[in-house]
Design an enzyme around this catalytic site. Sequence first.
Site, mmCIF file in Angstrom:
data_model
loop_
_atom_site.group_PDB
_atom_site.id
_atom_site.type_symbol
_atom_site.label_atom_id
_atom_site.label_comp_id
_atom_site.label_asym_id
_atom_site.label_seq_id
_atom_site.Cartn_x
_atom_site.Cartn_y
_atom_site.Cartn_z
ATOM 1 N N ASP A 51 4.468 -63.743 -18.940
ATOM 2 C CA ASP A 51 4.467 -64.850 -18.383
ATOM 3 C C ASP A 51 4.202 -66.035 -18.996
ATOM 4 O OD1 ASP A 51 5.086 -63.813 -15.623
ATOM 5 O OD2 ASP A 51 2.716 -63.128 -15.225
ATOM 6 N N GLU A 52 3.928 -66.078 -20.216
ATOM 7 C CA GLU A 52 3.233 -67.151 -21.081
ATOM 8 C C GLU A 52 4.429 -67.272 -22.261
ATOM 9 O OE1 GLU A 52 -0.822 -67.816 -21.335
ATOM 10 O OE2 GLU A 52 -1.160 -66.091 -20.257
ATOM 11 N N LEU A 53 4.226 -66.974 -23.532
ATOM 12 C CA LEU A 53 4.691 -67.154 -24.405
ATOM 13 C C LEU A 53 6.204 -65.942 -24.498
ATOM 14 C CD1 LEU A 53 2.929 -68.458 -27.435
ATOM 15 C CD2 LEU A 53 4.046 -69.691 -25.660
#
Length: 653
Positions: A402-404
């Site tokens: 969900d982030e990087l």
Amino acid sequence: MIFNKHAVVITAMALFVSIISMSLTGKNEERVEVIATIGNWYKTEMQRFDSMLQEYPKYFYDSSYTTRLTKYEDLTRQLKRIEGLFIYFHPKLSHETFFLPARFEKRDFGPPFPDNWLWLGPFGIDPDSTLKKFTSEDSVFSKKFIARSVTNFRAVLKSIDTEADVAQLSESSVFEAIRLQVMRMSTIGISNGEIVIEQAGIPAIEGELQAMTEVLHLLTGPLHANMNSIKKNVHDALLAGKKMLDLQPGYASFDRMEFLTSCLIPLAKEMKQLQAAMNVPGKKIDAAIYNNVYDIYAANIFDADFFAPSTDAYNNKERAALGKFLFFDPLLSDNNERACASCHKPELAFTDGNKKSLTFERGDLPRNAPTVINAIFQKQQFWDLRASSLEDQLDSVVNSADELHSSFDRVIERLNSSKEYRQMFYAAFPESKTSGIQRKHVKVAIACYERELTGLNSRFDQYLRGNKSSLNAAEINGFNLFAGKAKCASCHYAPLFNGAFPPYFEFTDHRSIGVPLKDTMEVYEVDSDEGTYKNTRNPFHYFSFKVPTVRNVALTAPYMHNGAYKTLNQVVDFYNHAGGNNFTKQMRPGMKGLPFFMILPEKLNLTPLEKEDLVAFMKALTDTSCISNIPLRLPGVTGKHANLNKRKIGGVY
């Protein structure tokens, strides 16, 4: 004849040296005796505390309200009299027993109150009108609770070898205990952070100051006359504090800023001078605060390396310079469009201005992005405290879908395609010349950069360091409210104004306060995010989140872990209504753990002007001097990753 004259001179000189030596020996012996006397003072105070605990249950509930309140104040005062040396000897034990922050825990009977709810609650000082409304079960529980808490605390005292404690006392350890206690008083002491309720506020400060005064009178008693000026300065600072307390201030009206600036900060400075004049070496301890500092509001007092997970992660300029590039470089993400700076933008005090940060797919992450400024000065990271360091935090960010949405193998492959990056890694981590760039190197470099993102020179700090024009009357009143009537500082501990507990900063606090799903106060629905419970699986940690910093809060809206509140005024209104306590009847079914709030169920009754002053003070905590510490370009990349040279500093979104 000449020989006789020389003999007389030599004899006279020897006699003079002997007299001086005897004088110094006498003074040294006196100083040794003083340490023994301080040790006896401590043993007496511990015995008195034990005796007061033993007698305490006798006054509840068979005496008048006035008697109950007096006995409660006396117990609180005595607790604080032993605080300085007790915490010095037993920092971990004290934190887990007498001075445990507000917590709930499983008990053998009744509600899940910890033993120190004896004074945190507290039990026993309810007005007569309240007692009349008690059911028989309420009365039985209260009496049993008081008895159990007293029994358990007396067992703690009995488990301590006080003789062994005082046997290790020296001038150095006495000065160290005083140094830490001055810091404690200057932060959680004046804000009643360890006890919270108003009835304890002034007695607690009185107990701390009384004990400090008595110990310092003993310590300075045998000093030579040439130290009289330093002794006078020390005792003048103490006297200034006593005079303020002798005026019988109420909890809400007590001028904490004046007490801090006329008593505690001058005392800190004079104690440092006294220790130097007495030629007493400092204690070399592993601590967040540099060993030679007394004033906890002084500039550059934190040792950032204290918060590093190991010596291999200590900061240096090469690592920080490398980390600065990596923090803003989107090559850490799978699509080369996301960077650490995507959610932590310098112009927003390293937040992103969103209620909840964007996911890799441009949706919403579960929580609001906190500031990175001063994030280093705590041993637990994330809203739910699941990471124990900045380095560990990065694992979740890089590998998160969900982030990087990337991996360290992919990141390192791209870094190796850059000659400039390779050279920077070799300079920052010499072993990487042979071992190659490794995951730990990337994590440490970024963490070292974040360790340089500090902001501890706000107008508030400048005021405490002598610039009396840096705060206006409203902001000073706002500080007094923050540390007093509004009870903000009972969770947001100075000087960091977050949950890192001073002066050791080993523990980072978290609280369940009933944060709503939306910013309305009419239709209340608690946010279902389980918070710290996800990691601890402790049912009493449901909906509990790390206490965030209030520094730079003027720039970090929206607020709370879910970004529910757009303005500081809304946040103040939420607390003014006792947080989620005002809405316990409206809780949705199935919200396990509620209403176990770690906030007193009492409205603050702040006036409109007090609210304005409180917000004004929080805005005076702004220091964004580090936001210019950003790269103006990114290192070039060659080979199959040459297309990355078009990437944007800080990412696209």
